[in-house]
Motif scaffolding. Structure first.
Motif, PDB file in Angstrom:
ATOM      1  N   LEU A 214     120.945 120.585  -9.652  1.00 57.68           N
ATOM      2  CA  LEU A 214     119.599 120.008  -9.574  1.00 57.68           C
ATOM      3  C   LEU A 214     119.214 119.738  -8.121  1.00 57.68           C
ATOM      4  O   LEU A 214     118.091 120.008  -7.687  1.00 57.68           O
ATOM      5  N   GLU A 215     120.160 119.217  -7.363  1.00 51.56           N
ATOM      6  CA  GLU A 215     119.867 118.861  -5.970  1.00 51.56           C
ATOM      7  C   GLU A 215     119.480 120.086  -5.159  1.00 51.56           C
ATOM      8  O   GLU A 215     118.481 120.087  -4.443  1.00 51.56           O
ATOM      9  N   THR A 378     114.081 114.590  -2.245  1.00 52.55           N
ATOM     10  CA  THR A 378     114.200 114.779  -3.704  1.00 52.55           C
ATOM     11  C   THR A 378     115.600 114.389  -4.206  1.00 52.55           C
ATOM     12  O   THR A 378     115.741 113.959  -5.343  1.00 52.55           O
ATOM     13  N   ILE A 379     116.620 114.547  -3.352  1.00 52.29           N
ATOM     14  CA  ILE A 379     117.967 114.122  -3.769  1.00 52.29           C
ATOM     15  C   ILE A 379     118.006 112.596  -3.845  1.00 52.29           C
ATOM     16  O   ILE A 379     118.579 112.015  -4.775  1.00 52.29           O
ATOM     17  N   SER A 380     117.369 111.957  -2.876  1.00 49.56           N
ATOM     18  CA  SER A 380     117.290 110.504  -2.898  1.00 49.56           C
ATOM     19  C   SER A 380     116.564 110.039  -4.168  1.00 49.56           C
ATOM     20  O   SER A 380     116.962 109.060  -4.814  1.00 49.56           O
ATOM     21  N   GLN A 381     115.508 110.762  -4.560  1.00 50.72           N
ATOM     22  CA  GLN A 381     114.779 110.402  -5.780  1.00 50.72           C
ATOM     23  C   GLN A 381     115.661 110.589  -7.019  1.00 50.72           C
ATOM     24  O   GLN A 381     115.666 109.756  -7.928  1.00 50.72           O
ATOM     25  N   LEU A 382     116.428 111.687  -7.032  1.00 52.24           N
ATOM     26  CA  LEU A 382     117.332 111.908  -8.172  1.00 52.24           C
ATOM     27  C   LEU A 382     118.401 110.810  -8.230  1.00 52.24           C
ATOM     28  O   LEU A 382     118.742 110.312  -9.308  1.00 52.24           O
ATOM     29  N   ASN A 383     118.928 110.424  -7.064  1.00 50.17           N
ATOM     30  CA  ASN A 383     119.921 109.339  -7.035  1.00 50.17           C
ATOM     31  C   ASN A 383     119.362 108.072  -7.674  1.00 50.17           C
ATOM     32  O   ASN A 383     120.057 107.379  -8.420  1.00 50.17           O
ATOM     33  N   LYS A 384     118.088 107.785  -7.373  1.00 47.01           N
ATOM     34  CA  LYS A 384     117.472 106.562  -7.916  1.00 47.01           C
ATOM     35  C   LYS A 384     117.303 106.686  -9.432  1.00 47.01           C
ATOM     36  O   LYS A 384     117.516 105.724 -10.173  1.00 47.01           O
ATOM     37  N   TRP A 385     116.925 107.884  -9.878  1.00 44.13           N
ATOM     38  CA  TRP A 385     116.781 108.112 -11.338  1.00 44.13           C
ATOM     39  C   TRP A 385     118.141 107.903 -12.023  1.00 44.13           C
ATOM     40  O   TRP A 385     118.236 107.239 -13.055  1.00 44.13           O
ATOM     41  N   LEU A 386     119.182 108.470 -11.420  1.00 46.78           N
ATOM     42  CA  LEU A 386     120.519 108.365 -12.011  1.00 46.78           C
ATOM     43  C   LEU A 386     121.018 106.919 -12.000  1.00 46.78           C
ATOM     44  O   LEU A 386     121.503 106.402 -13.016  1.00 46.78           O
ATOM     45  N   PHE A 387     120.897 106.277 -10.853  1.00 49.43           N
ATOM     46  CA  PHE A 387     121.464 104.940 -10.682  1.00 49.43           C
ATOM     47  C   PHE A 387     120.846 103.953 -11.668  1.00 49.43           C
ATOM     48  O   PHE A 387     121.535 103.107 -12.240  1.00 49.43           O
TER      49      PHE A 387
END
Ligand code: FES
Length: 400
Positions: A214-215, A378-387
């Motif tokens: 995804l990243e 976008t990776i930072s955004q995915l990290n926030k979604w996951l966390f």
């Protein structure tokens, strides 16, 4: 799907200390560092994600267009759960386990069409209708307290959105659509719901983690380097504000021309969709609906992936293409589709090499917990979604 309350004990995997450490990865992109490499490589962490991510979120499974008449079905395996997506006589789509409720034999393993409306288990011939109800179970007449009409294949909750079939393990899950309104707006001019879906192609297995897939699909940092030359026409980089409550992350990427495309000509091979704005004709909108679906909207079609994990270090991909109905009338359409696929593969081949090498690096004792470039927003955004979802599960299970 009815699932037993989890018996897993993840207290050694996710706890207050781990959560606090991870929070360093969900600060502003300028201040964050990446997740610990074990998040991409560890069996324990992957098992934690099965419960915290896959069993608690909407999962993209395929397109409505794959099912044409009652009895059509396709199969998809989510982690250890082989599922079948079935079109019923009532034209409802159901997502049910492909596991026979007698001894666990798989009812089907390939996509297909069921004649006479019954899935018949090859092992002892128990038969289920298109709604999953057990209809026949031979030689069970001496079994005490066996009621055929009490047995049904466990099912996922289903939601159809813009022509996609989504499934959720929790029958009480909140609807998906309200969390995708941003992407809904973006898709309007493409009329995604009415696009024609070609049968997907399965690729892999590939040796890297599902999040890495995804990243790398979404971050533009590597385009000017790994894809130097072949991506130079598409180096625009727009980021869209993201809330982890939503289920979409988007990244519009401008072309240096109208009608750009991911092939050696860098030019659309089919007529551009006439309802697009000038801006839409001059960009690709990369988007993802985590945890399973990255997609791209280009001026003449849409491509999408399903990311199917098999443990922390392996995925398979299903790649699909969707077109506006008039494009199918274009002369040599099938040949043009082959060229479009070849074009996507030109980029994919480079990504396969890079993702394989990165996963090897993440398994090393010297794997870094590196810092972000602003181009990795976008990776930072995915990290926030996951966390957010790791934490919600941790709270629900009393881990934090
Ligand atoms: Fe399916 Fe026995 S396992 S009928």
């Amino acid at each position: 799907m009815k699932t037993e309350k989890t018996q897993h004990n993840f207290s050694h995997v996710f706890n207050k200390e781990v959560a606090e450490n991870m929070s360093e990865s969900v600060q502003a992109v300028e201040d964050s560092k990446f997740f610990d490499p074990s998040v991409y490589t560890s069996d324990d962490w992957f098992n934690f994600e099965i419960e915290s991510i896959y069993k608690r979120n909407w999962l993209a499974l395929g397109r409505v267009g794959y099912l044409r008449e009652p009895g059509d079905y396709f199969t998809v395996t989510i982690n250890n759960d082989p599922l079948m997506v079935v079109l019923g006589e009532d034209h409802q789509i159901r997502v049910m386990t492909a596991v026979c409720q007698h001894r666990g034999m798989l009812l089907v393993e390939e996509d297909g069409h069921i004649e006479r409306g019954l899935f018949r288990c090859p092992l002892h011939s128990w038969s289920y209708d298109l709604e999953g109800n057990l209809k026949h179970a031979p030689e069970m007449n001496k079994t005490n307290n066996f009621a055929i009409n009490e047995i049904c294949l466990p099912q996922l909750k289903v939601e159809i959105w813009n022509g996609w079939i989504f499934g959720h393990y929790d029958q009480n899950a909140a609807p998906l659509a309200p969390t995708l309104t941003q992407l809904d707006d973006v898709m309007k001019n493409y009329d995604v719901e009415n696009m024609v879906s070609l049968p997907p192609v399965e690729l892999g297995p590939y040796p890297w983690n599902w999040k890495l897939m995804l990243e790398n699909f979404m971050e533009p940092y590597h385009n000017a380097y790994l894809h130097k030359g072949i991506h130079d026409f598409a180096l625009g980089h727009g980021f869209v504000e993201h809330s982890p409550d939503e289920n979409v992350i988007m990244h519009p990427t401008g072309f240096d021309r109208e009608g750009g495309a991911f092939n050696p000509l860098h030019k659309s091979l089919l007529p551009e969709i006439p309802t697009l704005t000038q801006e839409e004709k001059s960009q690709v909108m990369f988007a993802m609906v985590p945890p399973m679906m990255p997609l791209g909207l280009v001026p003449d079609h849409m491509f999408h992936f399903l990311v199917l994990p098999n443990g922390p270090n392996e995925i398979k991909l299903r790649v699909g293409l969707c077109f506006p109905p008039p494009s199918l009338e274009v002369q040599n359409f099938e040949k043009i589709v082959e060229w479009i696929v070849d074009g996507i593969m030109m980029y994919n081949d480079q990504d396969v090499w890079a993702d394989t090498a990165t996963q090897i690096g993440l398994n090393s004792s010297f794997a870094p917990r590196g810092r972000f470039s602003w181009k990795e927003t976008t990776i930072s955004q995915l990290n926030k979604w996951l966390f957010k979802r790791y934490k919600e599960y941790g709270e629900a299970e009393g881990l934090i």
